[in-house]
Design an enzyme around this catalytic site. Sequence first.
Site, PDB file in Angstrom:
ATOM      1  N   SER A 152      -3.298 -10.364   9.370  1.00  0.00           N
ATOM      2  CA  SER A 152      -2.394  -9.289   9.748  1.00  0.00           C
ATOM      3  C   SER A 152      -1.233  -9.313   8.765  1.00  0.00           C
ATOM      4  CB  SER A 152      -1.921  -9.470  11.191  1.00  0.00           C
ATOM      5  OG  SER A 152      -1.046  -8.423  11.559  1.00  0.00           O
ATOM      6  N   TYR A 163       0.047   1.613   7.824  1.00  0.00           N
ATOM      7  CA  TYR A 163      -0.203   0.193   7.567  1.00  0.00           C
ATOM      8  C   TYR A 163       0.193  -0.637   8.786  1.00  0.00           C
ATOM      9  CZ  TYR A 163      -0.023  -4.367   5.224  1.00  0.00           C
ATOM     10  OH  TYR A 163      -0.228  -5.682   4.864  1.00  0.00           O
ATOM     11  N   LYS A 175      -2.130  -3.184  11.035  1.00  0.00           N
ATOM     12  CA  LYS A 175      -1.833  -4.612  11.127  1.00  0.00           C
ATOM     13  C   LYS A 175      -1.564  -5.038  12.566  1.00  0.00           C
ATOM     14  CE  LYS A 175      -3.327  -5.294   8.021  1.00  0.00           C
ATOM     15  NZ  LYS A 175      -4.259  -6.325   7.487  1.00  0.00           N
TER      16      LYS A 175
END
Length: 323
Positions: free
Chosen positions: A157, A184, A188
Amino acid sequence: MTNVFGAKSTTDEVLAGVNLKGKRILVTGASAGLGVETSRALVAHGADVVGAVRDLQKGEAATEEVRKAAKSSGGSFQLIELDLADLASVRAAADKLNAKGESFDVIIANAGVMATPFGKTRDGFETQFGTNHLGHFVFVNRIAKLLKDGGRLVNLSSAGHRYSDVNLDDPNFEKTEYNPFEAYGRSKTANILFSVGFDKRYKGRGVRATAVHPGGIYTELGRHMSEEQFAGLLENVNRQRREAGLPDFEFKTIPQGSATSVWAAVVAPADEVGAHYCEDCHVASIVEPSDNVLAGGVYRYAVDPERAEALWRKSEEMVGESF
């Protein structure tokens, strides 16, 4: 733990004295940056590593040092083809592994993309969510039976999960304006929540799942950012750190960035890392978005078990497959 590691620990320091002979480990994204170093470190200690890469030719060229390390230690290294942005490729790779039937001690879901321009995977998913989360979601779940009892899943992550929680109502930015860093962040956060959901389903046979933040490292991951974007991001981070009385942000080397992955995979006690988020070779504390988290921590929404279940159901709906 007898050894205490931190932000500056390297893969070789974390694995000092560790014998991985007989251990079989799968690493996705093994053709660049962290994936190459993670693979090298593991085979150097005797592990048999299978590296999954999108481009086999690039992978062969990028992993020459990994093969040398494997030859010296008695470990082994081989590549398989896997394009996480194409579920046909994901399913084909999983089918081949299942057909061979060779078990794994650890799966390290290392591959990913960051801050890409708006785009879609071959299956029509927003690029970052589709590649970073959904590709791994299908791949790992399809080969879960190959994980040995007592095995581990390590999902890479990022502190970038702080940019955004997952948006289960609009995962593909069909209703909201696209922002590369928000996208993003969503992906994550999804990596962490997937770890929580997977851990819940498999800990009954001793399989534990964790998510890790490698730290800030110069790798190919940032190739979609312009120099101006990168400089602006770094200045913003440092401004916040100075306001909080913290020193400027310090980048890690690739061996330092890979250390938390190998620590969580083969060094840390399974019960210590299971269903948790790790950074700098330790389990991170849970913090709220309103807190000063520049010194570390994981946002509560990213480890929320109910949120993990909701994401699991949404992911199954999106890929048309139940696990």
